[in-house]
Design a protein around this motif. Structure first.
Motif, PDB file in Angstrom:
ATOM      1  N   ALA A  50       0.815  -1.216   0.000  1.00 49.88           N
ATOM      2  CA  ALA A  50       0.000   0.000   0.000  1.00 49.88           C
ATOM      3  C   ALA A  50       0.850   1.268   0.000  1.00 49.88           C
ATOM      4  O   ALA A  50       0.478   2.253  -0.646  1.00 49.88           O
ATOM      5  CB  ALA A  50      -0.937  -0.006   1.205  1.00 49.88           C
ATOM      6  N   VAL A  53       1.985   2.651  -3.504  1.00 47.65           N
ATOM      7  CA  VAL A  53       1.016   3.160  -4.481  1.00 47.65           C
ATOM      8  C   VAL A  53       1.223   4.662  -4.650  1.00 47.65           C
ATOM      9  O   VAL A  53       1.299   5.396  -3.670  1.00 47.65           O
ATOM     10  CB  VAL A  53      -0.429   2.864  -4.022  1.00 47.65           C
ATOM     11  CG1 VAL A  53      -1.437   3.554  -4.916  1.00 47.65           C
ATOM     12  CG2 VAL A  53      -0.680   1.377  -3.998  1.00 47.65           C
ATOM     13  N   ALA A  58      -2.885   7.161  -9.158  1.00 48.98           N
ATOM     14  CA  ALA A  58      -3.882   6.092  -9.068  1.00 48.98           C
ATOM     15  C   ALA A  58      -5.284   6.591  -8.716  1.00 48.98           C
ATOM     16  O   ALA A  58      -6.154   5.782  -8.432  1.00 48.98           O
ATOM     17  CB  ALA A  58      -3.428   5.076  -8.029  1.00 48.98           C
ATOM     18  N   GLN A  62      -9.580   1.878  -9.926  1.00 48.25           N
ATOM     19  CA  GLN A  62     -10.313   1.187  -8.870  1.00 48.25           C
ATOM     20  C   GLN A  62     -10.252  -0.313  -9.120  1.00 48.25           C
ATOM     21  O   GLN A  62     -10.412  -0.754 -10.250  1.00 48.25           O
ATOM     22  CB  GLN A  62     -11.776   1.615  -8.834  1.00 48.25           C
ATOM     23  CG  GLN A  62     -11.987   3.032  -8.399  1.00 48.25           C
ATOM     24  CD  GLN A  62     -13.462   3.350  -8.234  1.00 48.25           C
ATOM     25  OE1 GLN A  62     -14.315   2.488  -8.373  1.00 48.25           O
ATOM     26  NE2 GLN A  62     -13.746   4.591  -7.933  1.00 48.25           N
ATOM     27  N   LEU A  80      -8.365  -0.728  -4.050  1.00 47.04           N
ATOM     28  CA  LEU A  80      -7.770   0.532  -4.483  1.00 47.04           C
ATOM     29  C   LEU A  80      -8.901   1.448  -4.887  1.00 47.04           C
ATOM     30  O   LEU A  80      -9.721   1.104  -5.754  1.00 47.04           O
ATOM     31  CB  LEU A  80      -6.817   0.335  -5.663  1.00 47.04           C
ATOM     32  CG  LEU A  80      -6.189   1.618  -6.205  1.00 47.04           C
ATOM     33  CD1 LEU A  80      -5.163   2.153  -5.224  1.00 47.04           C
ATOM     34  CD2 LEU A  80      -5.556   1.383  -7.558  1.00 47.04           C
ATOM     35  N   LEU A  85      -4.782   2.445  -1.281  1.00 45.89           N
ATOM     36  CA  LEU A  85      -4.910   0.995  -1.233  1.00 45.89           C
ATOM     37  C   LEU A  85      -5.126   0.601   0.221  1.00 45.89           C
ATOM     38  O   LEU A  85      -4.276   0.841   1.072  1.00 45.89           O
ATOM     39  CB  LEU A  85      -3.659   0.319  -1.786  1.00 45.89           C
ATOM     40  CG  LEU A  85      -3.711  -1.192  -1.924  1.00 45.89           C
ATOM     41  CD1 LEU A  85      -4.747  -1.596  -2.954  1.00 45.89           C
ATOM     42  CD2 LEU A  85      -2.352  -1.740  -2.316  1.00 45.89           C
TER      43      LEU A  85
END
Length: 103
Positions: A50, A53, A58, A62, A80, A85
Protein backbone atom coordinates in the motif's frame (compact mmCIF):
# COMPACT_ATOMS: atom_id res chain seq x y z
CA UNK A 1 51.61 17.37 14.68
CA UNK A 2 51.01 19.69 17.61
CA UNK A 3 52.09 18.64 21.04
CA UNK A 4 48.54 19.04 22.38
CA UNK A 5 47.04 16.74 19.75
CA UNK A 6 46.41 13.23 21.02
CA UNK A 7 47.38 10.13 19.13
CA UNK A 8 43.78 8.88 19.20
CA UNK A 9 42.46 11.90 17.28
CA UNK A 10 45.38 11.74 14.88
CA UNK A 11 44.57 8.08 14.07
CA UNK A 12 40.88 8.92 13.78
CA UNK A 13 41.69 11.60 11.21
CA UNK A 14 43.99 9.33 9.20
CA UNK A 15 41.50 6.44 9.12
CA UNK A 16 38.75 8.84 7.96
CA UNK A 17 40.98 10.23 5.22
CA UNK A 18 41.87 6.73 4.08
CA UNK A 19 38.18 5.83 3.94
CA UNK A 20 37.47 8.80 1.70
CA UNK A 21 40.29 7.94 -0.69
CA UNK A 22 39.61 4.22 -0.93
CA UNK A 23 36.42 2.73 -2.24
CA UNK A 24 34.40 1.39 0.61
CA UNK A 25 33.30 -2.18 0.23
CA UNK A 26 30.06 -3.23 1.84
CA UNK A 27 30.06 -6.78 3.20
CA UNK A 28 27.27 -8.99 1.85
CA UNK A 29 24.18 -9.17 3.98
CA UNK A 30 23.62 -12.34 5.95
CA UNK A 31 19.85 -11.82 6.07
CA UNK A 32 17.96 -14.35 4.02
CA UNK A 33 14.69 -13.37 2.39
CA UNK A 34 13.15 -16.70 3.36
CA UNK A 35 13.70 -16.00 7.04
CA UNK A 36 12.40 -12.47 6.69
CA UNK A 37 9.28 -13.60 4.83
CA UNK A 38 8.45 -16.09 7.57
CA UNK A 39 8.60 -13.34 10.21
CA UNK A 40 6.35 -10.88 8.35
CA UNK A 41 2.58 -10.95 8.85
CA UNK A 42 0.06 -10.77 6.02
CA UNK A 43 -0.97 -7.29 7.21
CA UNK A 44 2.64 -6.11 7.03
CA UNK A 45 2.97 -7.39 3.47
CA UNK A 46 -0.25 -5.61 2.45
CA UNK A 47 0.92 -2.43 4.19
CA UNK A 48 4.23 -2.54 2.33
CA UNK A 49 2.35 -2.86 -0.96
CA UNK A 50 0.00 0.00 0.00
CA UNK A 51 2.78 2.48 0.74
CA UNK A 52 4.19 1.96 -2.75
CA UNK A 53 1.02 3.16 -4.48
CA UNK A 54 1.42 6.53 -6.20
CA UNK A 55 -1.79 8.16 -4.91
CA UNK A 56 -2.08 11.06 -7.38
CA UNK A 57 -1.41 8.73 -10.31
CA UNK A 58 -3.88 6.09 -9.07
CA UNK A 59 -6.83 8.41 -8.34
CA UNK A 60 -8.76 7.27 -11.41
CA UNK A 61 -8.09 3.54 -10.87
CA UNK A 62 -10.31 1.19 -8.87
CA UNK A 63 -10.10 -2.52 -8.16
CA UNK A 64 -10.90 -5.09 -5.47
CA UNK A 65 -8.88 -8.25 -4.83
CA UNK A 66 -10.05 -10.99 -2.47
CA UNK A 67 -7.24 -13.06 -0.96
CA UNK A 68 -7.45 -16.46 0.72
CA UNK A 69 -4.38 -17.39 2.70
CA UNK A 70 -4.93 -21.12 3.08
CA UNK A 71 -2.29 -22.01 5.66
CA UNK A 72 -3.64 -19.29 7.99
CA UNK A 73 -7.32 -19.84 7.10
CA UNK A 74 -7.56 -16.11 6.58
CA UNK A 75 -9.59 -14.18 4.04
CA UNK A 76 -8.57 -10.64 3.16
CA UNK A 77 -9.81 -7.99 0.79
CA UNK A 78 -7.63 -5.32 -0.80
CA UNK A 79 -9.25 -2.31 -2.47
CA UNK A 80 -7.77 0.53 -4.48
CA UNK A 81 -10.02 3.57 -4.57
CA UNK A 82 -9.31 7.30 -4.82
CA UNK A 83 -5.57 6.67 -4.87
CA UNK A 84 -5.51 4.72 -1.59
CA UNK A 85 -4.91 1.00 -1.23
CA UNK A 86 -6.64 -0.37 1.87
CA UNK A 87 -7.16 -3.88 3.16
CA UNK A 88 -9.35 -5.77 5.61
CA UNK A 89 -8.89 -9.18 7.16
CA UNK A 90 -11.83 -11.44 8.02
CA UNK A 91 -15.01 -9.41 8.07
CA UNK A 92 -14.47 -7.01 5.21
CA UNK A 93 -17.24 -4.89 3.70
CA UNK A 94 -18.95 -5.79 0.45
CA UNK A 95 -17.40 -4.10 -2.55
CA UNK A 96 -19.24 -1.18 -4.08
CA UNK A 97 -21.07 -1.77 -7.33
CA UNK A 98 -19.00 -0.33 -10.16
CA UNK A 99 -20.74 2.56 -11.89
CA UNK A 100 -19.80 4.27 -15.08
CA UNK A 101 -20.70 7.90 -15.57
CA UNK A 102 -20.73 9.11 -19.14
CA UNK A 103 -20.49 12.80 -20.01
Amino acid sequence: MLAAESGTWHNFYLVGAQGLRATASVPPSAISSAGTAAAVTVEQIFDSIAIRVDGPLATEEQFVVDWTITNLTQHSRMQLSDGALIHWANGYPTPPTPTRVSP
